[in-house]
Design a protein around this motif. Structure first.
Motif, PDB file in Angstrom:
ATOM      1  N   GLN A 191     -63.616  -6.676 -21.209  1.00  0.00           N
ATOM      2  CA  GLN A 191     -64.674  -5.784 -21.683  1.00  0.00           C
ATOM      3  C   GLN A 191     -64.759  -4.530 -20.818  1.00  0.00           C
ATOM      4  OE1 GLN A 191     -66.604  -5.945 -24.340  1.00  0.00           O
ATOM      5  NE2 GLN A 191     -67.874  -4.164 -23.823  1.00  0.00           N
ATOM      6  N   LEU A 192     -64.500  -4.651 -19.530  1.00  0.00           N
ATOM      7  CA  LEU A 192     -64.562  -3.503 -18.618  1.00  0.00           C
ATOM      8  C   LEU A 192     -63.369  -2.561 -18.779  1.00  0.00           C
ATOM      9  CD1 LEU A 192     -65.880  -5.244 -15.372  1.00  0.00           C
ATOM     10  CD2 LEU A 192     -67.130  -3.661 -16.854  1.00  0.00           C
ATOM     11  N   GLY A 193     -62.379  -2.968 -19.581  1.00  0.00           N
ATOM     12  CA  GLY A 193     -61.294  -2.047 -19.900  1.00  0.00           C
ATOM     13  C   GLY A 193     -60.034  -2.202 -19.087  1.00  0.00           C
ATOM     14  N   TYR A 194     -59.801  -3.386 -18.537  1.00  0.00           N
ATOM     15  CA  TYR A 194     -58.586  -3.603 -17.757  1.00  0.00           C
ATOM     16  C   TYR A 194     -57.479  -4.145 -18.654  1.00  0.00           C
ATOM     17  CZ  TYR A 194     -61.396  -2.855 -13.607  1.00  0.00           C
ATOM     18  OH  TYR A 194     -62.208  -2.293 -12.665  1.00  0.00           O
ATOM     19  N   ALA A 195     -56.286  -3.622 -18.455  1.00  0.00           N
ATOM     20  CA  ALA A 195     -55.117  -4.086 -19.187  1.00  0.00           C
ATOM     21  C   ALA A 195     -54.267  -4.939 -18.250  1.00  0.00           C
ATOM     22  CB  ALA A 195     -54.299  -2.898 -19.689  1.00  0.00           C
ATOM     23  N   GLY A 196     -53.265  -5.583 -18.838  1.00  0.00           N
ATOM     24  CA  GLY A 196     -52.341  -6.335 -18.006  1.00  0.00           C
ATOM     25  C   GLY A 196     -52.945  -7.555 -17.368  1.00  0.00           C
ATOM     26  N   ILE A 197     -54.028  -8.095 -17.946  1.00  0.00           N
ATOM     27  CA  ILE A 197     -54.627  -9.304 -17.392  1.00  0.00           C
ATOM     28  C   ILE A 197     -53.734 -10.488 -17.762  1.00  0.00           C
ATOM     29  CG2 ILE A 197     -56.580 -10.887 -17.497  1.00  0.00           C
ATOM     30  CD1 ILE A 197     -58.391  -8.528 -17.963  1.00  0.00           C
ATOM     31  N   GLU A 198     -53.144 -11.065 -16.745  1.00  0.00           N
ATOM     32  CA  GLU A 198     -52.278 -12.216 -16.951  1.00  0.00           C
ATOM     33  C   GLU A 198     -53.107 -13.468 -16.691  1.00  0.00           C
ATOM     34  OE1 GLU A 198     -49.194 -12.223 -17.967  1.00  0.00           O
ATOM     35  OE2 GLU A 198     -48.823 -10.064 -17.952  1.00  0.00           O
ATOM     36  N   ALA A 199     -53.583 -14.109 -17.750  1.00  0.00           N
ATOM     37  CA  ALA A 199     -54.447 -15.268 -17.585  1.00  0.00           C
ATOM     38  C   ALA A 199     -53.622 -16.538 -17.454  1.00  0.00           C
ATOM     39  CB  ALA A 199     -55.394 -15.388 -18.780  1.00  0.00           C
ATOM     40  N   VAL A 218     -56.969   0.321 -19.198  1.00  0.00           N
ATOM     41  CA  VAL A 218     -56.275   0.643 -20.447  1.00  0.00           C
ATOM     42  C   VAL A 218     -55.838   2.100 -20.454  1.00  0.00           C
ATOM     43  CG1 VAL A 218     -56.563   0.881 -22.938  1.00  0.00           C
ATOM     44  CG2 VAL A 218     -57.446  -1.152 -21.774  1.00  0.00           C
ATOM     45  N   THR A 219     -56.703   2.992 -19.932  1.00  0.00           N
ATOM     46  CA  THR A 219     -56.341   4.416 -19.873  1.00  0.00           C
ATOM     47  C   THR A 219     -55.084   4.620 -19.044  1.00  0.00           C
ATOM     48  OG1 THR A 219     -58.664   5.064 -20.078  1.00  0.00           O
ATOM     49  CG2 THR A 219     -57.137   6.710 -19.199  1.00  0.00           C
ATOM     50  N   GLU A 220     -55.031   3.980 -17.882  1.00  0.00           N
ATOM     51  CA  GLU A 220     -53.846   4.091 -17.028  1.00  0.00           C
ATOM     52  C   GLU A 220     -52.628   3.469 -17.695  1.00  0.00           C
ATOM     53  OE1 GLU A 220     -55.953   3.838 -12.613  1.00  0.00           O
ATOM     54  OE2 GLU A 220     -55.487   1.998 -13.733  1.00  0.00           O
ATOM     55  N   ALA A 221     -52.845   2.366 -18.416  1.00  0.00           N
ATOM     56  CA  ALA A 221     -51.735   1.697 -19.084  1.00  0.00           C
ATOM     57  C   ALA A 221     -51.156   2.568 -20.204  1.00  0.00           C
ATOM     58  CB  ALA A 221     -52.207   0.365 -19.654  1.00  0.00           C
ATOM     59  N   LYS A 222     -52.036   3.198 -20.966  1.00  0.00           N
ATOM     60  CA  LYS A 222     -51.561   4.080 -22.045  1.00  0.00           C
ATOM     61  C   LYS A 222     -50.791   5.263 -21.481  1.00  0.00           C
ATOM     62  CE  LYS A 222     -55.076   2.890 -25.488  1.00  0.00           C
ATOM     63  NZ  LYS A 222     -56.228   3.348 -26.305  1.00  0.00           N
ATOM     64  N   GLU A 234     -50.906  -3.874 -25.643  1.00  0.00           N
ATOM     65  CA  GLU A 234     -51.369  -4.664 -24.495  1.00  0.00           C
ATOM     66  C   GLU A 234     -50.747  -6.054 -24.440  1.00  0.00           C
ATOM     67  OE1 GLU A 234     -55.422  -6.032 -24.472  1.00  0.00           O
ATOM     68  OE2 GLU A 234     -55.654  -5.524 -26.594  1.00  0.00           O
ATOM     69  N   ASP A 235     -50.274  -6.560 -25.598  1.00  0.00           N
ATOM     70  CA  ASP A 235     -49.657  -7.883 -25.598  1.00  0.00           C
ATOM     71  C   ASP A 235     -48.170  -7.831 -25.273  1.00  0.00           C
ATOM     72  OD1 ASP A 235     -52.050  -9.138 -26.332  1.00  0.00           O
ATOM     73  OD2 ASP A 235     -51.705  -8.676 -28.451  1.00  0.00           O
ATOM     74  N   ASP A 236     -47.630  -6.607 -25.169  1.00  0.00           N
ATOM     75  CA  ASP A 236     -46.183  -6.488 -24.996  1.00  0.00           C
ATOM     76  C   ASP A 236     -45.788  -5.789 -23.695  1.00  0.00           C
ATOM     77  OD1 ASP A 236     -43.537  -6.906 -26.036  1.00  0.00           O
ATOM     78  OD2 ASP A 236     -43.442  -4.744 -26.416  1.00  0.00           O
ATOM     79  N   VAL A 237     -46.740  -5.087 -23.059  1.00  0.00           N
ATOM     80  CA  VAL A 237     -46.409  -4.317 -21.861  1.00  0.00           C
ATOM     81  C   VAL A 237     -46.446  -5.226 -20.638  1.00  0.00           C
ATOM     82  CG1 VAL A 237     -47.063  -2.382 -20.389  1.00  0.00           C
ATOM     83  CG2 VAL A 237     -47.323  -2.212 -22.863  1.00  0.00           C
ATOM     84  N   ASP A 238     -45.361  -5.184 -19.862  1.00  0.00           N
ATOM     85  CA  ASP A 238     -45.277  -5.977 -18.638  1.00  0.00           C
ATOM     86  C   ASP A 238     -45.434  -5.034 -17.451  1.00  0.00           C
ATOM     87  OD1 ASP A 238     -44.817  -7.697 -16.603  1.00  0.00           O
ATOM     88  OD2 ASP A 238     -42.761  -8.211 -17.152  1.00  0.00           O
ATOM     89  N   PHE A 239     -46.552  -5.195 -16.726  1.00  0.00           N
ATOM     90  CA  PHE A 239     -46.833  -4.285 -15.619  1.00  0.00           C
ATOM     91  C   PHE A 239     -46.299  -4.798 -14.278  1.00  0.00           C
ATOM     92  CE2 PHE A 239     -50.085  -3.445 -18.814  1.00  0.00           C
ATOM     93  CZ  PHE A 239     -49.923  -2.080 -18.972  1.00  0.00           C
ATOM     94  N   THR A 242     -44.281  -2.584 -11.718  1.00  0.00           N
ATOM     95  CA  THR A 242     -44.615  -1.168 -11.871  1.00  0.00           C
ATOM     96  C   THR A 242     -46.010  -0.856 -11.360  1.00  0.00           C
ATOM     97  OG1 THR A 242     -45.395  -1.567 -14.125  1.00  0.00           O
ATOM     98  CG2 THR A 242     -43.093  -0.919 -13.852  1.00  0.00           C
ATOM     99  N   HIS A 243     -46.887  -1.861 -11.308  1.00  0.00           N
ATOM    100  CA  HIS A 243     -48.236  -1.688 -10.777  1.00  0.00           C
ATOM    101  C   HIS A 243     -48.532  -2.826  -9.800  1.00  0.00           C
ATOM    102  CE1 HIS A 243     -48.691   0.992 -14.240  1.00  0.00           C
ATOM    103  NE2 HIS A 243     -49.736   1.500 -13.623  1.00  0.00           N
TER     104      HIS A 243
END
Length: 381
Positions: A191-199, A218-222, A234-239, A242-243
């Motif tokens: 909800q806070l807008g983080y991408a790449g959350i690997e649960a 998400v902004t940084e990921a885009k 978001e379901d396909d990008v592997d960070f 790179t991060h």
């Protein structure tokens, strides 16, 4: 290390008072039982040891510069460092070692005239390694207590040696707790807008790995995807690679106020400092503090490590970057930034409750049963 959860003299006498109320024995007899159960030859040797421990602790406090006018050892670090060397509790030793202590208690009690039925009662309500409140112990009929008059004959004829016991590490102790599903906390950070959350697909702490990893926003990921010439998914990008992803741990540890001492939490901090330069530990549930204006609140979710120290971590609707989270975090000896962090409502707590999956061991239980009580007027000034 002494074989006792009580390492303050006043705690020992409180235990003795409660024991005399149940048994009708003298204070000396109660102290004798406790001392011998804790592998001391007599009460004098136990009290002498405790006096030395307290004197050493007071010396450490004096060397730290803490004065009587200041909040008493707010972070608990001195308490942890010093008393961790002496205090022994059931949660710290193996089941086999706990059984050895219980057998020893039975021998001590039988030596002084107690019967077997009372030995079971003693282990449940007056266990020297337990942190339970003995004043809650139910009364006992005297006919189920003694098989012969109490004998003051010493159990030990010379200074005894305690058994060798195996310690549980912090991870072993956490393993004994109910697993915690990270779903509620993952929903909050999503909800806070983080991408790449690997649960982690399993509940927290299956192999003492992070429950999930916090990636870029998400902004940084885009922007990352645009810079590298492919569409954001978001379901396909592997960070990974790179991060720098931040490991997030969800624990069974519950802390209800910033200055509450938690030996498990301090030990866990020390272990995780060896693993990562930045890490987040989330408590078993968030808790809420009322701001000084009595109208707004902050929600505390856990602690964050910034490479130098652990800080208490509030979250709010604008906690949309790791830097913001770090900026809003505060030391346990200081105040939060109420003006920029507190809000009238707590939508993140509502979201967490909606998605939280209580441990199966506690079922049947609903998410609403874990509503956190407010801490009114929490202010040090």
């Amino acid at each position: 290390m002494i074989n006792s959860s009580l390492i303050h003299i006043d705690e020992i006498f409180t235990w003795a008072d409660d024991f005399t109320k149940v048994t009708g024995l003298t204070t000396y007899a109660a102290l004798q039982v406790y001392a011998e159960c804790a592998y001391f030859q007599d009460p004098n040797s136990l009290l002498e040891r405790l006096i030395n421990i307290e004197a050493e602790y007071k010396q450490q406090l004096g060397d730290s510069g803490i004065t009587a006018q200041e909040d008493f050892d707010i972070d608990g670090e001195i308490f942890s460092e010093h008393f961790g060397k002496y205090q022994l509790t059931l949660g710290c030793i193996s089941d086999e070692a706990a059984g050895e202590f219980a057998e020893h208690y039975q021998k001590v009690l039988a030596h002084h005239g107690f019967n077997k039925q009372f030995s079971v009662y003693f282990v449940e309500h007056f266990h020297p390694l337990s942190e339970c409140i003995t004043s809650n112990a139910p009364p006992v009929d005297k006919k189920f207590m003694f098989r012969s008059p109490y004998s003051y004959e010493p159990f030990f004829t010379e200074p005894p040696e305690a058994p060798v016991y195996r310690w549980h590490t912090i991870f072993e102790r956490l393993e004994r707790q109910p697993d915690i599903d990270p779903a509620g906390w993952v929903a909050v950070f999503t909800q806070l807008g983080y991408a790449g959350i690997e649960a982690n697909p399993h509940p927290s702490w299956p192999d003492y790995e992070p429950s999930f990893y916090l990636g870029p926003t998400v902004t940084e990921a885009k922007q990352f995807c645009e810079d590298h010439g492919f569409e954001y998914d978001e379901d396909d990008v592997d960070f990974w690679g790179t991060h720098e992803l931040t490991p997030v741990y969800v624990t069974p540890i519950t802390v209800t106020e910033p200055n509450i001492f938690s030996f498990d939490m301090i030990e866990l901090r020390i272990e995780l400092e060896k693993v990562s330069d930045t890490a987040i530990v989330l408590y078993s549930s968030p808790y809420i503090l009322r701001a000084p204006d009595s109208k707004s609140f902050i929600s505390i979710w856990g602690e964050i490590y910034d490479g130098e120290t652990w800080k208490i971590m509030p979250l709010h609707a604008n906690s949309s970057s790791l830097q913001t989270i770090l900026d809003n975090a505060f030391d346990s000896s200081s105040e939060p930034d109420w003006q920029n962090v507190s809000t009238i409502d707590q939508p993140l707590v509502d979201l967490w409750q909606k998605h939280h999956m209580p441990p199966k061991e506690l079922a049947p239980i609903s998410n609403s049963s874990e509503v956190i009580g407010f801490k009114p007027n929490h202010s040090r000034h």
